[in-house]
Design an enzyme around this catalytic site. Structure first.
Site, PDB file in Angstrom:
ATOM      1  N   LYS A   6       0.812  -1.227   0.000  1.00  0.00           N
ATOM      2  CA  LYS A   6       0.000   0.000   0.000  1.00  0.00           C
ATOM      3  C   LYS A   6       0.839   1.268   0.000  1.00  0.00           C
ATOM      4  CE  LYS A   6      -4.531  -1.240   1.729  1.00  0.00           C
ATOM      5  NZ  LYS A   6      -5.620  -0.811   2.612  1.00  0.00           N
ATOM      6  N   LYS A  15      -8.546 -10.246  -7.348  1.00  0.00           N
ATOM      7  CA  LYS A  15      -9.673 -10.318  -6.429  1.00  0.00           C
ATOM      8  C   LYS A  15     -10.625  -9.129  -6.644  1.00  0.00           C
ATOM      9  CE  LYS A  15     -10.194 -10.225  -1.465  1.00  0.00           C
ATOM     10  NZ  LYS A  15      -9.559 -10.299  -0.162  1.00  0.00           N
ATOM     11  N   LYS A  58     -12.835  -3.217  -3.653  1.00  0.00           N
ATOM     12  CA  LYS A  58     -13.351  -1.851  -3.674  1.00  0.00           C
ATOM     13  C   LYS A  58     -12.371  -0.890  -4.320  1.00  0.00           C
ATOM     14  CE  LYS A  58     -14.089  -2.225   0.792  1.00  0.00           C
ATOM     15  NZ  LYS A  58     -14.489  -2.101   2.196  1.00  0.00           N
TER      16      LYS A  58
END
Ligand code: TRP
Length: 332
Positions: A113, A194, A197
């Protein structure tokens, strides 16, 4: 036997989708009467990366309303907005002072991230310490997690054990409850990834709020392959699109994906059946969600009830932890 305490959390960044439902919510709902469950909408975790202040509150309330809409029963389980319980931050700091820099540096989600961000918030780095606090605060026995969170849960276990060894038995050491195979939903447009969001295009995601037309359109456009004969071959990456559609239909109908594959002669039929199953599932969920939009006071009442119950447990834990650490109590 006393009920097991189950705890899980979801970030209110972005709208909930069918991957959240089949990977998490459906299990939360199924097990809620057997367990003493706490579900957190972790808004404080949302502050670890740049976020939109104007939509934060609505996104948080929508996620909470979604949990009730999919079937979480406020009479059985506790739904809590993380920032409504000060204990998370109080214990979070204690966990930051229990974890080491080396441990947090090894977290692969942090590495992923933070990559490419010009400014990395310290909170993104210490996030797993806050997550450990989320879990330990309530003495959770079981934490249902997907693959991406197992390392964070391992850390929470390590921190609980370390604290217990240093200061005496204080925390329950939580166990991971691995989500069953086949409940991992992939992106419709990019089935090797996957459903998430944070993925770039909404075309690959079935949101729980999607209209019937949107569902039909997205499923119609979902990536398949050119093999033309329907088979369930989950090991073959070239068939990942069809594998995903079969697994979704299987999860929605309670059938094995192989069985679903045998029922249709072509991809068109499969897509039609999947669209129908999704519409059938989501129609009542959307209706219940809308009820909260028209009655925000009811949602606020349920969340205040959740926060009260959570605060009772959390403030107790914090008091014990502070005592163990040798901090002086206020008020003599
Ligand atoms: N880190 C989790 C995620 O991003 C969310 C989360 C926060 C969580 N606190 C938690 C999950 C506690 C389980 C238990 O998906």
């Amino acid at each position: 036997m006393a009920k097991q305490r189950v705890l899980s959390g979801i970030q209110p960044t972005g709208r909930a989708h069918i991957g959240n439902y089949l990977g998490a919510f459906v299990n939360w709902v199924r097990d809620q009467s057997a367990n003493d469950s706490i579900f957190l909408v972790v808004d404080l975790h949302g502050l670890t990366v740049e976020n939109d202040r104007d939509s934060m509150g609505a996104a948080t309330l929508d996620m909470a309303a979604t949990l009730f809409a999919v079937g979480i029963d406020p009479g059985q389980a506790t739904v809590v907005i993380q920032s409504h319980v000060p204990g998370h931050v109080q214990l979070g700091w204690v966990m930051e002072c229990t974890a080491t820099y080396g441990e947090l540096s090894r977290m692969t989600q942090f590495k992923d991230k933070s990559k490419g961000l010009s400014k990395v918030r310290v909170g993104l780095f210490t996030y797993p310490a806050l997550m450990a606090a989320d879990i330990l605060l309530y003495h959770a026995d079981l934490v249902p997690v997907g693959d991406d969170q197992t390392q964070h849960l391992e850390l929470a276990r390590d921190l609980a054990i370390r604290f217990n060894n240093a200061y005496g038995e204080t925390f329950t050491v939580p166990k991971a409850q691995r989500v069953a195979h086949g409940s991992r939903v992939m992106d419709l447009a990019n089935p090797l990834q996957k459903m998430s969001k944070s993925s770039s295009s909404p075309q690959g995601i079935i949101f729980l709020s999607d209209s019937d037309d949107e569902i039909a359109r997205k499923i119609a456009r979902a990536k398949t392959d050119t093999f033309n004969e329907l088979a369930y071959l989950p090991e073959d990456p070239e068939r990942a699109g069809v594998t995903n559609l079969l697994e979704m239909l299987g999860a929605l109908t309670g059938k094995a994906p192989e069985e679903c594959a045998g029922e249709f002669s072509g991809y068109g039929q499969l897509k039609k059946a999947l669209t129908e199953a999704l519409v059938e599932l989501l129609t009542p969920i959307k209706i219940r969600f809308e009820l909260f939009q028209t009655d925000p006071a009811e949602l606020a009442r349920l969340l205040a009830q959740g926060a009260d119950r959570a605060n009772e447990i959390a403030s107790d834990t914090v008091r014990v932890v502070y005592d163990r650490l040798g901090l002086v109590r206020s008020g003599g």
